[in-house]
Scaffold this active site. Structure first.
Site: not given
Length: 295
Positions: A122-124, A126
């Protein structure tokens, strides 16, 4: 390739002066003969290398106690085969880009000797559902389940503007090889892009925003963010694919990051079905409470 360049690549952690010293001393042999630093190597050449002590790379050290505690609190479920986290925004899943520690590095320190490996990312910024495997067999099975056509991966995203299209499927190829102002960007690219499919469905309407349920059929980098912007409704707080002015407005309202949350995973897992839900992050829930919902 020159011999010196080959050795510098082979002995990455050995001082350059020592590499040249072992060449000039005759300790390095090419086809059983002495060689010079500029000797050109060819396919099938036989190269004899002396034993060379390389410096051990220092480990990243111990993560701060606060980061270990943050990771511990994020754990939702623990099983023999997996760990399930409701990852908070701001916590990277792995080290990189100037970060010494991500969630996986913290786990390896907190659980020494255990097998722990990220199933996906997951993106940081998100938040939401993140899976970590506790064995190689579980890793393979979980990744196979996530990539299965029957898998459902659903996010909650607040987007700018009043969504008027209803439920739609966005099938738009994406490419991540574009650079703008020194920053890597993902763009819509019908010719060179990879197939990317997202299904958007409005959940609730607010004055100048719409809460969307987004199901992703593919897992491209920044897929939801780029598809949302492509539809004219960037994710709230996203200053990369949306406008800086709108991102600043959301920040004034108390949104310190983009509104994107991995809420649900439903997928085959061996002979079973795995269903996981991650409650909406507190900062996002608090923002929704402040907004005026419309009928």
């Amino acid at each position: 390739m020159r011999l010196d360049n080959f050795l510098l690549r082979t002995f990455r952690d050995v001082p350059k002066s020592k590499v040249y010293r072992i060449i000039r001393s005759g300790e390095v042999r090419v086809n059983r003969g002495r060689a010079k630093p500029g000797t050109r190597l060819a396919e099938a050449d036989e190269i004899r290398l002396p034993p060379v002590r390389q410096k051990e790379k220092p480990g990243p050290g111990r993560p701060p106690d606060g980061l270990i505690e943050k990771t511990r609190r994020a754990l939702m479920h623990e099983r023999d085969d997996m760990l399930v986290f409701n990852k908070p925004a701001g916590l990277a899943v792995h080290a990189g880009s100037g970060l010494r520690f991500g969630l996986i590095e913290v786990l390896r320190v907190a659980r020494p000797g255990e097998y722990v490996e990220l199933v996906h990312r997951l993106d940081r910024q998100t938040s939401g559902c993140l899976l970590v495997a506790r064995s190689r067999a579980a890793l393979d099975a979980l990744r196979a389940g996530l990539n299965d056509a029957a898998a459902t991966k659903r996010y909650l995203a607040l987007v700018d503007g009043h969504w008027k299209e209803g439920a739609i499927e966005v099938d738009v190829p994406l490419s991540r090889d574009v650079e703008r102002s020194g920053e890597r960007m993902v763009t819509v690219d019908p010719e060179r892009g990879k197939a990317s499919v997202s299904r958007f469905e409005p959940v609730a309407f607010y004055g100048d925003a719409t809460l969307m349920s987004v199901e992703i059929k593919t897992g491209r980098t920044h897929q939801i963010r780029v598809h949302a912007a492509h539809c004219g409704h960037p994710v709230a707080g996203d200053d990369k694919y949306g406008s800086n002015r709108r991102a600043a407005l959301w920040q004034e309202r108390g949104l310190g990051r983009m509104f994107l949350h991995a809420a649900h995973i439903d997928m085959p897992y061996g002979q079973d079905t795995l269903q996981l839900d991650a409650p909406l992050a507190a900062d996002l829930a608090q923002l929704l409470d402040q907004l005026d919902e419309q009928e």
